[in-house]
Design an enzyme around this catalytic site. Structure first.
Site, PDB file in Angstrom:
ATOM      1  N   SER A  36       0.790  -1.355   0.351  1.00  0.00           N
ATOM      2  CA  SER A  36       0.137  -0.189   0.054  1.00  0.00           C
ATOM      3  C   SER A  36       0.791   1.239   0.063  1.00  0.00           C
ATOM      4  O   SER A  36       2.062   1.416   0.481  1.00  0.00           O
ATOM      5  CB  SER A  36      -1.015   0.271   1.521  1.00  0.00           C
ATOM      6  OG  SER A  36      -1.762  -1.026   1.230  1.00  0.00           O
TER       7      SER A  36
HETATM    8  N1  SAH Z   1      -0.587  -4.886   3.917  1.00  0.00           N
HETATM    9  C1  SAH Z   1      -0.251  -5.104   2.940  1.00  0.00           C
HETATM   10  C2  SAH Z   1      -0.821  -5.068   1.728  1.00  0.00           C
HETATM   11  C3  SAH Z   1      -1.160  -5.923   0.604  1.00  0.00           C
HETATM   12  S1  SAH Z   1      -2.208  -5.890  -0.738  1.00  0.00           S
HETATM   13  C4  SAH Z   1       1.497  -4.552   2.906  1.00  0.00           C
HETATM   14  O1  SAH Z   1       1.799  -3.760   3.672  1.00  0.00           O
HETATM   15  O2  SAH Z   1       1.882  -4.788   2.455  1.00  0.00           O
HETATM   16  C5  SAH Z   1      -3.508  -7.082   0.335  1.00  0.00           C
HETATM   17  C6  SAH Z   1      -2.924  -8.802   0.425  1.00  0.00           C
HETATM   18  O3  SAH Z   1      -4.404  -8.730   0.958  1.00  0.00           O
HETATM   19  C7  SAH Z   1      -2.622  -9.081  -0.822  1.00  0.00           C
HETATM   20  O4  SAH Z   1      -1.574  -9.162  -0.528  1.00  0.00           O
HETATM   21  C8  SAH Z   1      -3.376 -10.216  -0.992  1.00  0.00           C
HETATM   22  O5  SAH Z   1      -3.013 -12.002  -1.544  1.00  0.00           O
HETATM   23  C9  SAH Z   1      -3.911 -10.013   0.201  1.00  0.00           C
HETATM   24  N2  SAH Z   1      -5.535 -11.035   0.390  1.00  0.00           N
HETATM   25  C10 SAH Z   1      -7.082 -10.707  -0.822  1.00  0.00           C
HETATM   26  N3  SAH Z   1      -7.606 -11.424  -0.132  1.00  0.00           N
HETATM   27  C11 SAH Z   1      -7.510 -11.971   0.775  1.00  0.00           C
HETATM   28  C12 SAH Z   1      -8.050 -13.294   1.973  1.00  0.00           C
HETATM   29  N4  SAH Z   1      -9.310 -13.221   1.409  1.00  0.00           N
HETATM   30  N5  SAH Z   1      -7.683 -12.842   2.436  1.00  0.00           N
HETATM   31  C13 SAH Z   1      -6.457 -12.825   2.954  1.00  0.00           C
HETATM   32  N6  SAH Z   1      -5.570 -12.146   2.374  1.00  0.00           N
HETATM   33  C14 SAH Z   1      -5.848 -11.860   1.232  1.00  0.00           C
END
Ligand code: SAH
Length: 214
Positions: A64
């Site tokens: 993000s």
């Molecule tokens: N917090 C992260 C941002 C990640 S983007 C950071 O600091 O880098 C969002 C993430 O959510 C992705 O890696 C995606 O694979 C995950 N995601 C999507 N749906 C999900 C679900 N149902 N359960 C767990 N993770 C999920």
């Protein structure tokens, strides 16, 4: 990879920028000022690590934008020793922010390669973040209740299990919507009541419904 003076200088500028954009929680700014974000992104993007932008981290996912991390963290009103569930570990950066603020972090990721990579990186930092491979829609029933829950992918609706796993008085921060999301802050007022407030529009990768895979 090292954390050089150049990186530290760029980070200081990023923190100033976030302050100018309205982030007021000094603890959030301090954590962002301390974390070498360049170690959480693909090396080809190294020179951009301290711009206020989202970046690809593989598997079609993104780390993000720092402003988004800061807003979500500020809305969580993190207190030391808070037990926090994060849905969407991704690169592990957001989890590390919460960890440095003294929270006890439980983070769930549904893509195995990202789960493995973040778990290793967070281990290298000697963080106390506990990483789980699974579907965030289910939360982490074995570890409930949580003081706070943060969702870092765009959900189509407020996931019920996540509200259920919050303590009364607890806070859930979740972006809601399809193409674009509204940042929603849910407070669990009692076992049966929640209050909801909205905090601007953002763009996240989607929170996917199928079970964990990869
Ligand atoms: N917090 C992260 C941002 C990640 S983007 C950071 O600091 O880098 C969002 C993430 O959510 C992705 O890696 C995606 O694979 C995950 N995601 C999507 N749906 C999900 C679900 N149902 N359960 C767990 N993770 C999920």
């Amino acid at each position: 990879m090292l954390d050089s003076y150049k990186h530290k200088g760029l980070r200081k500028k990023l923190v100033e920028e976030l302050g100018q954009k309205g982030i007021e929680d000094e603890r959030v700014l301090k954590a962002i000022g301390e974390i070498p974000r360049h170690l959480f992104i693909d090396s080809s993007f190294l020179e951009y690590a301290y711009q206020d932008k989202a970046f690809n981290i593989g598997e079609g996912q993104t780390i993000s934008q720092p402003y988004t991390v800061a807003i979500q963290t500020q809305l969580l009103d993190v207190q030391a020793a808070d037990k926090i569930l994060e849905v969407g570990t991704g690169s592990g950066y957001q989890a590390r922010v919460l960890d440095l603020m003294g929270a006890r972090v439980y983070s769930v990721e549904r893509q195995r390669p990202l789960f493995l990579k973040a778990k290793k990186l967070l281990g290298d930092f000697k963080s106390t973040v506990r990483c789980f491979y699974g579907d965030g829609y289910a939360g982490l029933p074995a570890y409930q209740p949580f003081d706070k829950v943060i969702v870092t992918c765009g959900a189509p609706y407020i996931p019920e299990a996540l509200v259920a796993q919050l303590k009364v008085g607890g806070i859930l921060v979740v972006p809601i919507g399809d193409d674009q999301q509204t940042m929603v802050r849910v407070k669990k007022e009692s076992e049966s009541e929640i209050s909801v407030s909205e905090h601007g529009n953002f763009r996240f990768v989607p929170m996917l419904e199928e079970k964990a895979k990869g």
